[in-house]
Scaffold this active site. Structure first.
Site, PDB file in Angstrom:
ATOM      1  CD  GLU A  30      85.718 -50.619  46.452  1.00  0.00           C
ATOM      2  OE1 GLU A  30      84.919 -50.485  45.505  1.00  0.00           O
ATOM      3  OE2 GLU A  30      86.582 -51.520  46.494  1.00  0.00           O
ATOM      4  CG  ASP A  79      81.740 -50.209  46.630  1.00  0.00           C
ATOM      5  OD1 ASP A  79      82.496 -49.376  46.102  1.00  0.00           O
ATOM      6  OD2 ASP A  79      81.964 -51.427  46.636  1.00  0.00           O
ATOM      7  CD  GLU A 114      79.830 -51.487  43.562  1.00  0.00           C
ATOM      8  OE1 GLU A 114      80.597 -51.679  42.606  1.00  0.00           O
ATOM      9  OE2 GLU A 114      79.738 -52.257  44.541  1.00  0.00           O
ATOM     10  CG  HIS A 156      84.284 -53.866  49.668  1.00  0.00           C
ATOM     11  ND1 HIS A 156      84.184 -55.132  49.131  1.00  0.00           N
ATOM     12  CD2 HIS A 156      83.350 -53.118  49.017  1.00  0.00           C
ATOM     13  CE1 HIS A 156      83.242 -55.158  48.202  1.00  0.00           C
ATOM     14  NE2 HIS A 156      82.720 -53.939  48.114  1.00  0.00           N
TER      15      HIS A 156
END
Length: 457
Positions: free
Chosen positions: A233, A235, A238, A249
């Protein structure tokens, strides 16, 4: 996503996720244009569309309209076991605007937090970008590339998250690997991320009926199955109006992978699973600059601005190893460089590198599972396989979003390095409060562009 079960808050009241295709509501994907750039001021518009994640959809019997799943309970007559459930239950089309508060206009996508429909109340949503076929997720490899979008999150208070990110989902939603999945990407199947969420109703083409491995659940409308759905993942964004983070991640596995037991990294085994749940985040407030992003600050969240994320490689080619993730902002015609870290024991970093991640973990006393599981090189390998664009709005029944915009964890002194992550009160983010006090909260993503470094802004 940071908390162990953060995505549980996304579950839709009385609606779930299935594998057969229903015929009671036609599925029509809202159109969304994006741009692919080849050089500065040379971008071509692509007509694309978005699809709602299947966890929100109506799941009913193939022979009628009886619900297969209500609240967090399966109908045992339709779903006595995982494989029979997949045969008996159909996933139907969605009324994007009326039921889910999802609308598009040209290059803009608007996600409304709470929508009161004719038959139900919807909380949050998650959508994916489809490719030109309208039947598969568009795949991105951003090595030696940049990804840019405009964001208006002025109406996102403490406790909410308007997120834009990439996950290593199967382009077809898993339908070719798992033949019991007849719905595929057209109906938003196949979600995974590094939290290995247990609330996905169907994983690997089977209903997630079996007993949960843990019970850390606070949302009455989110169930938990034995298995989780894991994958890498990235990101990109956020955020709410009070804070923002960019966080890679990684996992020790490639592609969407069903986990069970210790591999899921649940509860006290957070750092023993196959995925890095903490990630390596760059949150300007947490990194020591409390003046950079927020209402009236250098990046003023009261109005729209542009977010530019660059993925640099070791040889400045797409064939190189991912070595650095850089961030720029553009607002009111002005390019704004990222903030620099101001943390004792750390150099003045302004981007994500393996050196930054290692220094951050040491300074904050955090477990460095990001390095253990491969760091930026592993993130780049995930882009090589292709990643799916996700956009969502959600609240957090596990950690109240404190990990993004307040002090976290609460059992540590907020004066310790890395604990203070934003200005929101420790008592903020309670989902019942956010849902009742800010039902009209909305995030708008627009003007998505991608291409070589320097081509999109």
């Amino acid at each position: 996503m940071f908390p162990a079960v953060a995505l549980l808050s996304l579950s839709f009241f009385a609606i779930a996720y299935g594998q057969q295709v229903g015929t009671l509501t036609a599925e029509s994907h809202p159109k969304l244009s994006v741009q692919q750039c080849t050089s500065k001021n040379n971008c071509q518009t692509q007509q694309r569309s978005i699809v709602l994640d299947s966890n929100w959809r109506w799941l009913h019997s193939t022979s009628g309209s009886n619900n297969c799943y209500t609240g967090n309970t399966w109908d045992t007559s339709l779903c006595p076991d995982p494989t029979t459930c997949a045969k008996n239950c159909a996933l139907d089309g969605a009324d994007y605007a009326g039921t889910y508060g999802i609308t598009t206009s040209g290059n803009a996508l608007s996600l409304k937090f709470v929508t009161h429909g004719q038959y139900s109340t919807n909380i949050g949503s998650r959508v994916y970008l489809l490719d030109a076929s309208d039947a598969k997720y568009q795949q991105f490899n951003l090595k030696n590339q940049e990804f840019t979008f405009d964001i208006d999150m002025s109406k996102l208070p403490c406790g909410l998250n308007g997120a834009l990110y990439f996950v290593e989902m199967d382009a077809d939603g898993g339908s070719s690997r798992f033949t019991a999945n007849k719905a595929g990407a057209k109906y938003g199947t196949g979600y995974c991320d590094t939290q290995c969420p247990h609330d996905i109703k169907f994983i690997n083409g089977e209903a997630s009926l079996l007993s949960p491995t843990f019970t850390a659940f606070f949302d009455p409308n989110a169930g938990s199955g034995q298995y989780g759905s894991c994958c890498n993942e990235m990101d990109i964004w956020e955020a709410n109006s009070m804070g923002a983070a960019v966080t890679p991640h990684v996992c020790s596995v490639q592609s969407q992978t069903r986990c069970s037991g210790n591999d899921c990294g649940d509860g006290d085994n957070r750092y023993g699973g196959i995925c890095d749940k903490d990630g390596c985040d760059f949150n300007s407030w947490r990194m020591g600059d409390q003046t950079f992003l927020g209402p009236g600050k250098t990046v003023n969240t009261n109005t729209k601005f542009t977010v530019v994320t660059q993925f640099l490689t070791s040889n400045n080619q797409t064939s190189g190893t991912l070595s650095e993730i850089r961030r720029l902002y553009v607002q009111n015609g002005k390019v704004i460089a990222n903030s620099k870290t101001a943390v004792a024991g750390m150099s003045a970093y302004d981007s994500i590198t393996d050196a930054f991640c290692n220094a951050q973990k040491t300074a904050f006393g955090d477990t460095n599972s990001f390095e253990k599981l491969g760091g930026l090189q592993a993130m780049g390998a995930s882009f090589d396989k292709g990643m799916t664009l996700v956009m969502s709005i959600w609240d957090d029944h596990d950690a109240k979003m404190l990990w993004l915009d307040s002090d976290y964890p609460l059992d540590k002194d907020a004066s310790q390095p890395g604990v203070s992550r934003g200005p929101c009160a420790q008592s903020s983010g309670e989902p019942t409060d956010v849902e009742s006090q800010s039902p009209d909260a909305t995030v708008v993503f627009s003007n998505i562009k991608y291409g070589p470094i320097g081509s999109t802004y």
